[in-house]
Design an enzyme around this catalytic site. Structure first.
Site, PDB file in Angstrom:
ATOM      1  N   ASN A   6      -6.391  -5.712   0.248  1.00  0.00           N
ATOM      2  CA  ASN A   6      -5.139  -4.942   0.254  1.00  0.00           C
ATOM      3  C   ASN A   6      -5.309  -3.780   1.234  1.00  0.00           C
ATOM      4  OD1 ASN A   6      -2.916  -3.354  -0.282  1.00  0.00           O
ATOM      5  ND2 ASN A   6      -3.617  -2.698  -2.310  1.00  0.00           N
ATOM      6  N   LYS A   8      -3.099  -1.660   2.303  1.00  0.00           N
ATOM      7  CA  LYS A   8      -2.233  -0.489   2.082  1.00  0.00           C
ATOM      8  C   LYS A   8      -1.578  -0.077   3.414  1.00  0.00           C
ATOM      9  CE  LYS A   8      -5.181   0.517  -1.767  1.00  0.00           C
ATOM     10  NZ  LYS A   8      -5.661   1.443  -2.769  1.00  0.00           N
ATOM     11  N   HIS A  91       1.628  -2.769  -7.695  1.00  0.00           N
ATOM     12  CA  HIS A  91       0.415  -1.991  -7.434  1.00  0.00           C
ATOM     13  C   HIS A  91       0.582  -0.600  -8.042  1.00  0.00           C
ATOM     14  CE1 HIS A  91      -2.718   0.249  -5.413  1.00  0.00           C
ATOM     15  NE2 HIS A  91      -3.333  -0.909  -5.299  1.00  0.00           N
ATOM     16  N   GLU A  93      -0.060   2.227  -6.979  1.00  0.00           N
ATOM     17  CA  GLU A  93       0.530   3.233  -6.072  1.00  0.00           C
ATOM     18  C   GLU A  93       2.048   3.094  -6.029  1.00  0.00           C
ATOM     19  OE1 GLU A  93      -2.049   2.245  -2.815  1.00  0.00           O
ATOM     20  OE2 GLU A  93      -3.716   3.089  -3.961  1.00  0.00           O
ATOM     21  N   GLU A 157      -6.590  -3.531 -12.352  1.00  0.00           N
ATOM     22  CA  GLU A 157      -7.038  -2.402 -11.548  1.00  0.00           C
ATOM     23  C   GLU A 157      -6.904  -1.115 -12.366  1.00  0.00           C
ATOM     24  OE1 GLU A 157      -6.763  -3.448  -7.076  1.00  0.00           O
ATOM     25  OE2 GLU A 157      -4.884  -2.555  -7.667  1.00  0.00           O
ATOM     26  N   GLY A 163      -9.846   3.722  -5.267  1.00  0.00           N
ATOM     27  CA  GLY A 163     -10.112   4.663  -4.181  1.00  0.00           C
ATOM     28  C   GLY A 163     -10.958   5.848  -4.595  1.00  0.00           C
ATOM     29  N   SER A 193     -12.316   0.185  -6.211  1.00  0.00           N
ATOM     30  CA  SER A 193     -13.591   0.587  -5.591  1.00  0.00           C
ATOM     31  C   SER A 193     -14.610  -0.544  -5.480  1.00  0.00           C
ATOM     32  CB  SER A 193     -14.187   1.788  -6.326  1.00  0.00           C
ATOM     33  OG  SER A 193     -13.336   2.919  -6.186  1.00  0.00           O
TER      34      SER A 193
HETATM   35  P1  PGA Z   1      -9.843   0.409  -3.549  1.00  0.00           P
HETATM   36  O1  PGA Z   1      -8.346  -0.102  -3.779  1.00  0.00           O
HETATM   37  O2  PGA Z   1     -10.714  -0.832  -3.403  1.00  0.00           O
HETATM   38  O3  PGA Z   1      -9.800   1.224  -2.291  1.00  0.00           O
HETATM   39  O4  PGA Z   1     -10.249   1.195  -4.744  1.00  0.00           O
HETATM   40  C1  PGA Z   1      -8.076  -1.244  -4.542  1.00  0.00           C
HETATM   41  C2  PGA Z   1      -6.585  -1.443  -4.638  1.00  0.00           C
HETATM   42  O5  PGA Z   1      -5.851  -0.441  -4.707  1.00  0.00           O
HETATM   43  O6  PGA Z   1      -6.095  -2.584  -4.636  1.00  0.00           O
END
Ligand code: PGA
Length: 234
Positions: A6, A8, A91, A93, A157, A163, A193
């Site tokens: 992903n 983003k 997601h 976010e 998640e 992140g 992560s």
């Molecule tokens: P990250 O993001 O691996 O940077 O923690 C995962 C995601 O948001 O899908």
């Protein structure tokens, strides 16, 4: 096993093409399904660059209507026309910053599946929810809002792991994945992560069918290393 990157809001179309050509040149193991999810503006470049490969391309969101007065949105028909195979929905976010709800996530997922896209639907609890002992309630609410479909994959998640460099423990991953699979018959990816350093442990847990990788999917060597780890475990 599925390893999904992903991206983003990262990489221009030019950077995407460059990454995809470099990814193509690395012999990815057959045992693992690999997909990348670039920004809308880079989807065409990714589809084109990966056309003669098994690497799939997906979008990071999709609207529930085919067309209409929905400024800033993109429909499943538009994605299919580009050669896109899947979409992420829900997601954290999107849920946190753009007002996405269980209902809108459910509508997006259903329309995408109906139009022939595969869907990765994200679920996961906030840190405060975990601390308050509400993880299962949150997961139940989010998962039961999703349509059951053979082309729907769930990504667990935990929001506090995205992140942040913090990952769920092996116990937390096994428990959450088993809980989700008890509610819905679907593959479940872990996200939050994931890195070349921790992928082996996370992917080896019962009920983990792959990973949704954010930050580490932007770097070619890291992403390939995670795919290779997944192939060893598959
Ligand atoms: P990250 O993001 O691996 O940077 O923690 C995962 C995601 O948001 O899908």
């Amino acid at each position: 096993m599925l390893i999904a990157g992903n991206w983003k809001m990262n990489k221009t179309a030019e950077e995407t093409a460059e990454f995809c050509h470099a990814l193509k040149a690395r012999a990815l193991p057959d045992e693992v399904d690999v997909a990348i999810f670039p920004a809308f503006t880079s989807l065409a470049a990714a589809v084109q660059a990966l056309a003669d490969t098994e690497i799939a391309v997906g979008a990071q969101n999709v609207h529930w209507e085919e067309a209409g007065a929905f400024t800033g949105e993109v429909s499943a028909v538009m994605l299919r026309e580009l050669g896109v195979y899947a979409a992420i929905v829900g997601h954290s976010e999107r849920r946190q910053y753009f007002g996405e709800t269980d209902e809108s996530v459910s509508r997006r997922a259903a329309a995408a599946l109906q139009a022939g896209l595969s869907v990765i639907a994200c679920v996961g609890e906030l840190e405060a929810e975990r601390e308050a002992g509400e993880t299962e309630d949150v997961l139940r609410r989010q998962v039961l809002a999703l349509p059951e479909d053979e082309d729907l994959v769930v990504a667990y998640e935990p929001v506090w792991a995205i992140g942040t460099g913090k990952t769920a423990t092996a116990d937390q991953v096994r428990e959450a994945h088993a809980f989700i699979k008890g509610l819905l018959d679907a593959k479940v990816l872990y996200g939050g992560s994931v890195s070349p350093e921790n992928a082996a442990e996370l992917l080896a847990q019962d009920g983990v069918d792959g990973a949704l990788v954010g930050g580490a999917s932007l770097d070619l060597d890291s992403f390939v290393a995670i795919c290779e780890t997944a192939a060893r475990i598959h």
